[in-house]
Design an enzyme around this catalytic site. Structure first.
Site, PDB file in Angstrom:
ATOM      1  N   SER A 188      -1.759  -9.023   5.479  1.00  0.00           N
ATOM      2  CA  SER A 188      -1.473  -8.883   4.049  1.00  0.00           C
ATOM      3  C   SER A 188      -1.871 -10.139   3.292  1.00  0.00           C
ATOM      4  O   SER A 188      -1.748 -11.257   3.809  1.00  0.00           O
ATOM      5  CB  SER A 188       0.026  -8.633   3.826  1.00  0.00           C
TER       6      SER A 188
ATOM      7  N   TYR B 290       8.494 -11.331   4.755  1.00  0.00           N
ATOM      8  CA  TYR B 290       7.288 -10.520   4.989  1.00  0.00           C
ATOM      9  C   TYR B 290       6.040 -11.419   4.990  1.00  0.00           C
ATOM     10  O   TYR B 290       5.184 -11.319   5.872  1.00  0.00           O
ATOM     11  CB  TYR B 290       7.199  -9.465   3.887  1.00  0.00           C
ATOM     12  N   ALA B 291       5.965 -12.323   4.000  1.00  0.00           N
ATOM     13  CA  ALA B 291       4.806 -13.221   3.919  1.00  0.00           C
ATOM     14  C   ALA B 291       4.696 -14.077   5.181  1.00  0.00           C
ATOM     15  O   ALA B 291       3.598 -14.280   5.723  1.00  0.00           O
ATOM     16  CB  ALA B 291       4.920 -14.105   2.680  1.00  0.00           C
ATOM     17  N   ALA B 292       5.847 -14.586   5.659  1.00  0.00           N
ATOM     18  CA  ALA B 292       5.831 -15.418   6.870  1.00  0.00           C
ATOM     19  C   ALA B 292       5.381 -14.596   8.077  1.00  0.00           C
ATOM     20  O   ALA B 292       4.595 -15.067   8.915  1.00  0.00           O
ATOM     21  CB  ALA B 292       7.221 -16.008   7.124  1.00  0.00           C
ATOM     22  N   SER B 293       5.844 -13.343   8.145  1.00  0.00           N
ATOM     23  CA  SER B 293       5.448 -12.499   9.287  1.00  0.00           C
ATOM     24  C   SER B 293       3.953 -12.210   9.249  1.00  0.00           C
ATOM     25  O   SER B 293       3.277 -12.226  10.282  1.00  0.00           O
ATOM     26  CB  SER B 293       6.252 -11.191   9.304  1.00  0.00           C
ATOM     27  N   LYS B 294       3.422 -11.968   8.045  1.00  0.00           N
ATOM     28  CA  LYS B 294       2.000 -11.638   7.934  1.00  0.00           C
ATOM     29  C   LYS B 294       1.127 -12.888   8.115  1.00  0.00           C
ATOM     30  O   LYS B 294       0.020 -12.807   8.652  1.00  0.00           O
ATOM     31  CB  LYS B 294       1.726 -10.955   6.589  1.00  0.00           C
TER      32      LYS B 294
HETATM   33  N1  LIG Z   1       0.448  -0.409   1.394  1.00  0.00           N
HETATM   34  C1  LIG Z   1       0.137  -1.630   1.003  1.00  0.00           C
HETATM   35  O1  LIG Z   1      -0.061  -1.882  -0.199  1.00  0.00           O
HETATM   36  C2  LIG Z   1      -0.003  -2.736   2.021  1.00  0.00           C
HETATM   37  C3  LIG Z   1      -0.407  -3.989   1.556  1.00  0.00           C
HETATM   38  C4  LIG Z   1      -0.554  -5.024   2.475  1.00  0.00           C
HETATM   39  C5  LIG Z   1      -0.313  -4.797   3.830  1.00  0.00           C
HETATM   40  N2  LIG Z   1       0.088  -3.563   4.255  1.00  0.00           N
HETATM   41  C6  LIG Z   1       0.372  -3.392   5.687  1.00  0.00           C
HETATM   42  O2  LIG Z   1      -0.253  -2.217   6.167  1.00  0.00           O
HETATM   43  C7  LIG Z   1       0.524  -1.684   7.255  1.00  0.00           C
HETATM   44  C8  LIG Z   1       0.766  -0.199   7.002  1.00  0.00           C
HETATM   45  O3  LIG Z   1       1.568  -0.086   5.834  1.00  0.00           O
HETATM   46  P1  LIG Z   1       1.715   1.259   4.975  1.00  0.00           P
HETATM   47  O4  LIG Z   1       1.631   0.844   3.571  1.00  0.00           O
HETATM   48  O5  LIG Z   1       0.847   2.313   5.511  1.00  0.00           O
HETATM   49  O6  LIG Z   1       3.268   1.582   5.262  1.00  0.00           O
HETATM   50  P2  LIG Z   1       4.053   2.930   5.616  1.00  0.00           P
HETATM   51  O7  LIG Z   1       5.492   2.616   5.394  1.00  0.00           O
HETATM   52  O8  LIG Z   1       3.466   4.092   4.904  1.00  0.00           O
HETATM   53  O9  LIG Z   1       3.779   3.075   7.193  1.00  0.00           O
HETATM   54  C9  LIG Z   1       4.327   2.174   8.103  1.00  0.00           C
HETATM   55  C10 LIG Z   1       4.669   2.926   9.381  1.00  0.00           C
HETATM   56  O10 LIG Z   1       5.225   1.975  10.300  1.00  0.00           O
HETATM   57  C11 LIG Z   1       6.292   2.612  10.968  1.00  0.00           C
HETATM   58  N3  LIG Z   1       7.229   1.616  11.491  1.00  0.00           N
HETATM   59  C12 LIG Z   1       8.026   0.766  10.792  1.00  0.00           C
HETATM   60  N4  LIG Z   1       8.783   0.043  11.637  1.00  0.00           N
HETATM   61  C13 LIG Z   1       8.439   0.438  12.893  1.00  0.00           C
HETATM   62  C14 LIG Z   1       8.876   0.063  14.190  1.00  0.00           C
HETATM   63  N5  LIG Z   1       9.840  -0.860  14.389  1.00  0.00           N
HETATM   64  N6  LIG Z   1       8.316   0.666  15.257  1.00  0.00           N
HETATM   65  C15 LIG Z   1       7.364   1.624  15.079  1.00  0.00           C
HETATM   66  N7  LIG Z   1       6.917   2.027  13.885  1.00  0.00           N
HETATM   67  C16 LIG Z   1       7.458   1.434  12.805  1.00  0.00           C
HETATM   68  C17 LIG Z   1       6.929   3.507   9.923  1.00  0.00           C
HETATM   69  O11 LIG Z   1       7.732   4.529  10.517  1.00  0.00           O
HETATM   70  C18 LIG Z   1       5.713   4.039   9.186  1.00  0.00           C
HETATM   71  O12 LIG Z   1       5.251   5.242   9.765  1.00  0.00           O
HETATM   72  C19 LIG Z   1       1.804  -2.527   7.327  1.00  0.00           C
HETATM   73  O13 LIG Z   1       1.663  -3.495   8.328  1.00  0.00           O
HETATM   74  C20 LIG Z   1       1.852  -3.196   5.968  1.00  0.00           C
HETATM   75  O14 LIG Z   1       2.530  -4.436   6.006  1.00  0.00           O
HETATM   76  C21 LIG Z   1       0.250  -2.528   3.381  1.00  0.00           C
END
Ligand SMILES: NC(=O)c1ccc[n+]([C@@H]2O[C@H](COP(=O)([O-])OP(=O)(O)OC[C@H]3O[C@@H](n4cnc5c(N)ncnc54)[C@H](O)[C@@H]3O)[C@@H](O)[C@H]2O)c1
Length: 246
Positions: A141, A154-158
């Site tokens: 991210s 979240y920022a630290a994790s990413k």
């Molecule tokens: N959507 C955005 O704008 C955005 C921006 C930057 C980064 N991201 C990153 O992209 C990735 C996907 O995000 P998204 O927007 O599709 O989110 P989303 O919430 O639609 O999907 C995330 C999925 O992860 C699953 N999940 C969560 N915790 C879990 C766990 N402990 N074990 C197994 N599954 C788990 C959820 O059930 C869900 O199906 C994430 O890592 C997110 O940080 C997304």
């Protein structure tokens, strides 16, 4: 480089970006194993892919837990004998102002987003390195680069995931394995809509393109990294937007 008949493990594929990636990779001829903590969601995506003529399986897994991740990777290897592509999209993003963050909020986000990424990439990395090929795409991210007031955990994790991506690329390159991060930018998913303390419309208006990406658009970049791009690109963090401050 086609991904036809490649084995792809896609985490977080019950929703959002992971879900779109699972559909696209299956449509391109990959065998897709969907892993998520949301069993019903994972099964639904799997059933929909199979109904469209694709090949898919699903597994329930808490991707923050080392033992569950070990079982998941073991199951994938037992069933498919290899993992060619790892798309790691499982993650959480929950708003909390930095000075109000509790110990538990910090630990839960780091457990799922960073600890889990390490356990998963280490276990998959061992299998890929032993085979001498493979590619990993980790959903990171922009917040991991620029920081955040309301999402410091979240920022630290990413940010940790970005450093881990580069370390994995260094460690695994000579073993034929590439590893890249993808900062998707604001993408229209339940995570992004649910996490924004500002209204969604205001965030979209502030975006440099004036719109959120669709998960299906981000999936196209994942497909590129899973195929042609992953053959010669490693240790890179791809983004989708120029930034002008938070
Ligand atoms: N959507 C955005 O704008 C955005 C921006 C930057 C980064 N991201 C990153 O992209 C990735 C996907 O995000 P998204 O927007 O599709 O989110 P989303 O919430 O639609 O999907 C995330 C999925 O992860 C699953 N999940 C969560 N915790 C879990 C766990 N402990 N074990 C197994 N599954 C788990 C959820 O059930 C869900 O199906 C994430 O890592 C997110 O940080 C997304």
């Amino acid at each position: 480089m086609s991904i036809q008949n490649k084995v792809a493990l896609v985490t977080g594929a019950a929703s959002g970006i992971g879900r779109a990636a699972a559909f696209l990779l299956a449509r391109e001829g990959a065998d897709v194993l969907i892993a998520d903590s949301d069993a019903a969601g994972a099964q639904n995506v799997c059933d929909a892919i199979v109904a469209q003529g694709g090949r898919a399986g699903w597994a329930v897994c808490d991707l923050g837990e080392a033992d569950q991740i070990r079982s998941l990777v073991g199951r994938a290897l037992a069933q498919y004998e290899r993992i060619d592509v790892l798309v790691h999209a499982a993650g959480i993003c929950r708003a909390a102002p930095l000075l109000d963050l509790s110990d538990e909020q910090w630990r839960e986000t780091l457990r799922i987003n960073l600890d889990g990424t390490f356990f998963l990439t280490r276990d998959v990395g061992r299998a890929m390195a032993a085979r001498g090929s493979g590619t990993m795409i980790l959903l990171t991210s922009d917040r991991g680069v620029y920081g955040s007031i309301d999402y410091a955990h979240y920022a630290a994790s990413k940010g940790g995931m970005i450093a881990l991506t580069r370390s994995l690329a260094l460690a695994l390159g000579k073993h034929g394995v590439t590893v890249n991060g993808l900062n998707p930018g604001m993408t229209d998913t339940p995570l992004a809509r649910g996490a924004n303390p500002l209204s969604w419309d205001a965030k979209v208006a502030a975006d440099v393109l004036g719109k959120a990406s669709l998960p299906e658009e981000i999936a196209q970049t994942i497909l590129f990294l899973a195929g042609t791009g992953g053959a010669y690109t490693t240790g890179q963090i791809l983004g989708t937007r120029i930034r002008h401050g938070q």
